[in-house]
Design an enzyme around this catalytic site. Sequence first.
Site, PDB file in Angstrom:
ATOM      1  N   HIS A 100       0.763  -1.269  -0.052  1.00 26.66           N
ATOM      2  CA  HIS A 100      -0.245  -0.018  -0.193  1.00 26.66           C
ATOM      3  C   HIS A 100       1.117   0.910   0.114  1.00 26.66           C
ATOM      4  CE1 HIS A 100      -2.058  -2.562   2.873  1.00 26.66           C
ATOM      5  NE2 HIS A 100      -3.195  -2.428   1.910  1.00 26.66           N
ATOM      6  N   ASP A 103       2.385   2.437   3.097  1.00 26.01           N
ATOM      7  CA  ASP A 103       3.534   0.908   3.959  1.00 26.01           C
ATOM      8  C   ASP A 103       5.268   1.065   3.875  1.00 26.01           C
ATOM      9  OD1 ASP A 103       0.394  -0.853   3.930  1.00 26.01           O
ATOM     10  OD2 ASP A 103       1.499  -2.020   2.430  1.00 26.01           O
TER      11      ASP A 103
HETATM   12  C1  XLS Z   1      -7.466  -6.934   3.818  1.00 24.74           C
HETATM   13  C2  XLS Z   1      -6.746  -7.253   3.311  1.00 24.74           C
HETATM   14  C3  XLS Z   1      -5.834  -6.053   2.659  1.00 24.74           C
HETATM   15  C4  XLS Z   1      -5.859  -6.215   1.239  1.00 24.74           C
HETATM   16  C5  XLS Z   1      -4.949  -5.165   0.261  1.00 24.74           C
HETATM   17  O1  XLS Z   1      -8.042  -7.874   5.007  1.00 24.74           O
HETATM   18  O2  XLS Z   1      -6.486  -8.604   2.842  1.00 24.74           O
HETATM   19  O3  XLS Z   1      -4.379  -6.343   3.848  1.00 24.74           O
HETATM   20  O4  XLS Z   1      -4.869  -7.659   0.783  1.00 24.74           O
HETATM   21  O5  XLS Z   1      -5.456  -3.812   1.392  1.00 24.74           O
END
Ligand code: XLS
Length: 435
Positions: A100, A103
């Site tokens: 993200h 991140d």
């Molecule tokens: C959350 C999601 C997230 C997505 C990406 O539960 O799995 O991690 O994979 O935003």
Amino acid sequence: MAYFSSVSKVAYEGPDSKNPLAFKFYNADEKIGGKAMKDHLRFSLAYWHTMNGRMSDPFGVGTAVRPWDSVTDEMAQAKARMEALFEIAEKLGIDYFCFHDRDIAPEGDSLAATNRQLDEIVAHTKQLMSNSPVKLLWGTACLFVHPRFVHGAATSCNAEVFAYAAAQVKKALEVTKELGGTNYVFWGGREGYETLLNTNLGLELDNLGRFLKMAVDYAKEIGFGGQFLIEPKPMEPTKHQYDSDVAACHAFLQKYKLTDSFKMNIEQNHAILAGHTFAHELRYARENDMLGSIDVNQGDYLLGWDTDQMPTSAAEAMLAMYEVLQNGGISPGGLNFDAHLRRGSFEPEDLFIGHIAGMDAYAKGLRAAHALLESGEIEEFVKNRYRSYDSGIGKKIVDGAVGFRELEEYALAQRAISNESGRQEMLEGILNRYL
Ligand code: XLS
Ligand code: NI
Ligand code: NI
């Protein structure tokens, strides 16, 4: 600089090895059905878990011990973490990662400052990529952590938040393109509602449709050719998420005429929270030509939240790979480890041990699924089970040659109907022969 000097490149030692830092089943270049394991599996690291996960829970602080903890300056630490990601990926032989926007770089005082910080980390990442086999599988925007997204992003009641989210996705698309990402993911973090009493559900859904359309248009404009993915999840954080499962997302995409631009990113833990099996979600997507990528983790079957555990069940991996193989592979998507370690597994080496366990489970699952498909045992059984549609009245139904009138005539003239056993236990037993 090496952050994990005690760990060397992880090697394949075979099923008899007891070395926790070696592969027992994953043998990257070994061919299964003429294709290398690594090309079947296309493993990816999830930046938010592997690099940023502190392993806290609602009752206690994080326990993770990480080699970059001593770097206190935010931007310097962001760079260190990115370097460490490349080290982990290269030592594990994982060719992809996902992130993200937030991140990889911290937020600044304004959106412009945040974008500048992101650019700096992206430039650093590009530099690291130039000397590494590691590539970007997908990028995404974090539209759920900051308090501004309290009522959602594209589905917020506040148009200013919609605009901010759009600006963030615009930038995330540019960055994903810059780093050569082959996919872009939308997981609807807070796109849902807590109570209908304060919610204009119709407007929120229309706005989400508008938002995704704008993303598709902008991608075209900048020449981003990656695949768009939507990641279904039924609950958590909001009580009711709009993108609750594959069928709901598919219906949504059809309504807003977005099926040509999107496929699904299916996560095991989200599937089971939706009350489906993982294989069901994969099959449903595959049958609708919507299977794009996978978040491989494993949810706890006793807990009702997204525990995101390392996928260690070869039996479940086998059924997932059975779908992937029949899909003709998962490329340009991949198998992203959207998984984190348990709070007790806090040592740096656990990062390697955890991924090795997941990679081995999927390697074993791949091998078993391939052998099962080669045998044709299941397909033959299924084909035979539906043989009544190959001729006679069944063929007429499938061909659209009959309606209720003709079928009534047929049923009235018919004597006893005979059915056959579905042989579920026999079929489940067959799976065990291949594992
Ligand atoms: C959350 C999601 C997230 C997505 C990406 O539960 O799995 O991690 O994979 O935003
Ligand atoms: Ni996910
Ligand atoms: Ni998840």
